[in-house]
Design a protein around this motif. Structure first.
Motif, short mmCIF file in Angstrom:
data_model
loop_
_atom_site.label_atom_id
_atom_site.label_comp_id
_atom_site.label_asym_id
_atom_site.label_seq_id
_atom_site.Cartn_x
_atom_site.Cartn_y
_atom_site.Cartn_z
N UNK A 59 4.62 2.06 0.50
CA UNK A 59 5.45 0.93 0.47
C UNK A 59 6.06 0.62 1.65
N UNK A 60 6.36 -0.68 2.17
CA UNK A 60 6.87 -1.07 3.22
C UNK A 60 7.63 -2.39 2.88
N UNK A 61 9.06 -2.68 2.90
CA UNK A 61 9.65 -3.76 2.72
C UNK A 61 9.25 -4.27 0.94
N UNK A 62 8.72 -5.63 0.91
CA UNK A 62 8.46 -6.08 -0.53
C UNK A 62 6.82 -5.82 -0.73
N UNK A 63 6.12 -5.07 0.10
CA UNK A 63 4.78 -4.85 -0.08
C UNK A 63 4.62 -3.48 -0.45
#
Length: 147
Positions: free
Chosen positions: A78-82
């Motif tokens: 997971x990174x940010x909104x992804x």
């Protein structure tokens, strides 16, 4: 996605999509709840139409071809909104799929997805699936063992 959403909350949204839509084959209420109407597939399957309706049609075609289709998520990042997921889906080819008549063969297909969420809904996806491996398992394309 809201900046106050945690990686665990994003993983929970993706798990709910896997459980309810992909494995539960709920292409009605769950899909409507979890996928934005203006959803964009960055790497659409042949013939996939736009939006949530296009995704529903593709998934309905997969379920028709593989009525026991089941997805297992093996890993996520997971990174940010992804959220990026490595998955394997399995199923028995008991119905027509993309013009291929039923073979009765069981397949196991690796897939990578990068999904983006906004306001608790899936808005964008990019899927890379081992289509060559799938076609080989169905017996409609040569496999490395075939020479």
């Amino acid at each position: 996605m809201d900046s106050d959403v945690t990686p665990d909350e994003l993983r929970a949204l993706a798990a709910r999509f896997t459980d309810e839509v992909l494995n539960g084959h709920d292409l009605g209420a769950a899909l409507d709840d979890l996928v934005a109407e203006d959803f964009v597939e960055q790497n659409p399957l042949p013939g996939q139409g736009p939006g949530r309706a296009g995704l529903a049609d593709v998934l309905a075609g997969m379920v028709a071809g593989f009525p026991d289709m089941h997805w297992d998520v093996l890993d996520t990042l997971v990174e940010g909104d992804r959220i990026m997921s490595l998955s394997t889906w399995t199923g028995t080819h008991d119905g027509e799929f993309m013009g291929i008549p039923p073979t009765g063969r069981t397949v196991s297909v690796e897939a990578w997805t990068i999904d983006r969420y906004r306001d608790g809904r899936l808005v964008e996806s990019r899927i890379l699936m081992d289509v060559t491996g799938l076609l080989g398992q169905l017996g409609v394309a040569p496999t490395p063992a075939d020479g």
